[in-house]
Design an enzyme around this catalytic site. Structure first.
Site, PDB file in Angstrom:
ATOM      1  N   LYS A 167       0.831  -1.203   0.000  1.00  0.00           N
ATOM      2  CA  LYS A 167       0.000   0.000   0.000  1.00  0.00           C
ATOM      3  C   LYS A 167       0.865   1.252   0.000  1.00  0.00           C
ATOM      4  CE  LYS A 167      -3.925  -1.747   2.516  1.00  0.00           C
ATOM      5  NZ  LYS A 167      -4.700  -1.727   3.733  1.00  0.00           N
ATOM      6  N   ARG A 168       2.012   1.157   0.645  1.00  0.00           N
ATOM      7  CA  ARG A 168       2.873   2.329   0.744  1.00  0.00           C
ATOM      8  C   ARG A 168       3.632   2.584  -0.548  1.00  0.00           C
ATOM      9  NH1 ARG A 168       7.138   1.927   3.476  1.00  0.00           N
ATOM     10  NH2 ARG A 168       6.730  -0.212   4.077  1.00  0.00           N
TER      11      ARG A 168
END
Ligand code: GLU
Length: 470
Positions: free
Chosen positions: A240-241
């Site tokens: 997600k990052r």
């Protein structure tokens, strides 16, 4: 055979992840091809992490992709009684039992087992204790068979499963009274008559216990199909990052839903060598038998390529409509018009995304007196030798009887004829700077045409004033 019934069961704890969108797409396509009902179920039993915004983001993402459902959205938070009743029934039938072991006690026993090299499963301490409802704080555990295999023939992975004794009696209701995901999901799948569970391979290990639940509920399990996870081009799990993983991100970045759908369907599925699949083809051709077992790569380059393809193919009016929010986001709202349609046709060949197209169309959308001149372009192309010709062109354009490409081209050549030694390029670049602010735009005649006589002339005159010192 029972009518096909599938479901997508997202947990609304964030945005719509591309992995979830692909799961929804596979369910949708499979159901649309074979005929049946596709159910949407929001698994929001985790009250702390589930939010209304997240649910809206999930639904919005599906709608944007054009993945429509036939029933729902149902919310598990509104179905608590169903789960409670199922657990009571299992208790009454002695297929489940109350367990008073505390987490600390279980942890101590687990460590002892692990210390001797064993593998921990609940040791069944409360299994025969017959704790009644008044036994104090307690969880409820399902009696899982001690023998035999909890096996199934997965639609993608083939024969799968686990020895029942490896599971142990797992919790179906926590001490706080809330049902576990497994219980709620299986009770719902039974109640909703789901015949096919198509979901991410991260659930493959959950299936054996869920099979035990089907058995305890006297229900026939559905056909399971687990679709492989999505990884990056480096083979790593998407993060997600690090990676763009939300459908919303791609929508905001100017990708078309059809391109996105085509990209998603091909991550983990193929049909011969075909790369381009229209929405109708996806509905007609998608089958679980062609879903791969290995992880699918999310290649952004492929998405760009597909998006460019769909931008080229898109009907003009639709593309204009879809471009408008991106122009507005760039701070320059405009109305659809013939001219904008013409411009979109000019730009579609060279735009990978609607964001790119909006950047290139920006010159058209901004007010005539708001053109900002690119300093490098001015330094390079704004030469005194061309300025007289530029003034001449403004007047010549004003004299054009008709406003079409041929007249504009004629106006340029009349001006060049009067300015000995001036080549078209030496005139075109300053004109481009004057009317767009930069040295890059579609063909100069088209660029001038799309602006219209008044705007083109006003811009040239403004530039002559503003840049005369350059
Ligand atoms: N709510 C689960 C998830 O979002 C899906 C469970 C299922 O498909 O069985 O991963």
């Amino acid at each position: 055979m029972a009518t096909l019934r599938t479901r997508f069961a997202p947990s609304p704890t964030g945005f719509l992840h591309i992995g979830g969108a692909r799961t929804a797409l596979y369910n949708w396509a499979y159901t649309r091809r074979l005929g049946g009902s596709f159910v949407l179920r929001i698994e929001d039993t985790d009250r702390e992490r589930s939010t209304a915004e997240s649910e809206a983001a999930v639904l919005g993402g599906l709608e944007w992709l054009g993945i429509d459902w036939d029933e729902g959205p149902f919310r598990q938070s509104e179905r608590a009684e169903l789960y409670a009743a199922a657990i009571e029934r299992l208790l009454a039938q002695d297929r489940a039992y109350r367990c008073v072991c505390t987490p600390d006690e279980i942890e101590a026993r687990r460590q002892a087992v692990v210390a001797t090299g064993g593998k921990w499963t609940y040791d069944g301490r409360c299994a025969e204790a017959n704790h009644g409802p008044a036994c104090g704080p307690h969880a409820v555990r399902l009696r899982v068979p001690r023998e035999g295999k909890l096996g199934f023939d997965d639609g993608v992975f083939g024969p799968s499963g686990q020895e029942a004794r490896e599971l142990g009696d797992m919790v179906i209701r926590r001490t706080d009274g809330t049902p576990l995901y497994h219980l709620a999901g299986v009770v719902d799948d039974v109640a909703m008559g789901i015949t096919h569970v198509i979901r991410g391979a991260d659930h493959l290990n959950n299936t054996p216990f869920q099979l035990a639940l089907y058995r305890a509920l006297d229900a026939t399990p559905p056909q399971f199909a687990h679709v492989p996870l999505i990884v990056g081009t480096d083979g790593r799990k998407l993060s997600k990052r690090r990676d763009p993983v939300s459908v919303q991100h791609f929508r905001d970045a100017g990708y078309l839903p059809d391109a996105m759908l085509n990209w998603l369907v091909r991550i983990g599925w193929s049909h011969g060598d075909q790369e381009i699949f229209s929405r109708d083809e996806i509905r007609a051709l998608f089958d679980l038998s062609e879903v791969h077992r290995s992880s699918g790569q999310a290649d952004p380059g492929k998405l760009d390529w597909l998006n460019q393809h769909y931008i080229k193919e898109r009907p003009r009016d639709a593309l204009v409509r879809e471009l408008l929010p991106f122009l507005a986001a760039a701070g320059t709202p405009v109305e659809p018009s013939e001219s904008l349609g013409f411009l979109v046709d000019l730009l579609r060949e060279r735009s990978k995304t609607l964001v790119e197209m909006a950047e290139r169309a920006r010159f058209f959308a901004v007010a005539d007196d708001a053109i900002a001149y690119d300093a490098d372009a001015v330094r390079k192309h704004w030469k005194p030798a061309a300025l007289a010709a530029l003034k001449d062109l403004a007047d010549e354009l004003a004299r054009c009887e008709r406003w079409d490409l041929a007249s504009i081209e004629a106006a340029f050549s009349n001006v060049l004829g009067r300015h000995e030694g001036l080549a078209l390029g030496k005139l075109a670049q300053p004109v481009r700077i004057a009317v767009t602010g930069s040295a890059a735009s579609p063909g100069i005649f088209e660029t001038v045409f799309v602006l219209g006589r008044e705007r083109a002339r006003a811009r040239i005159e403004r530039a002559l004033g503003a840049l005369s010192a350059a």
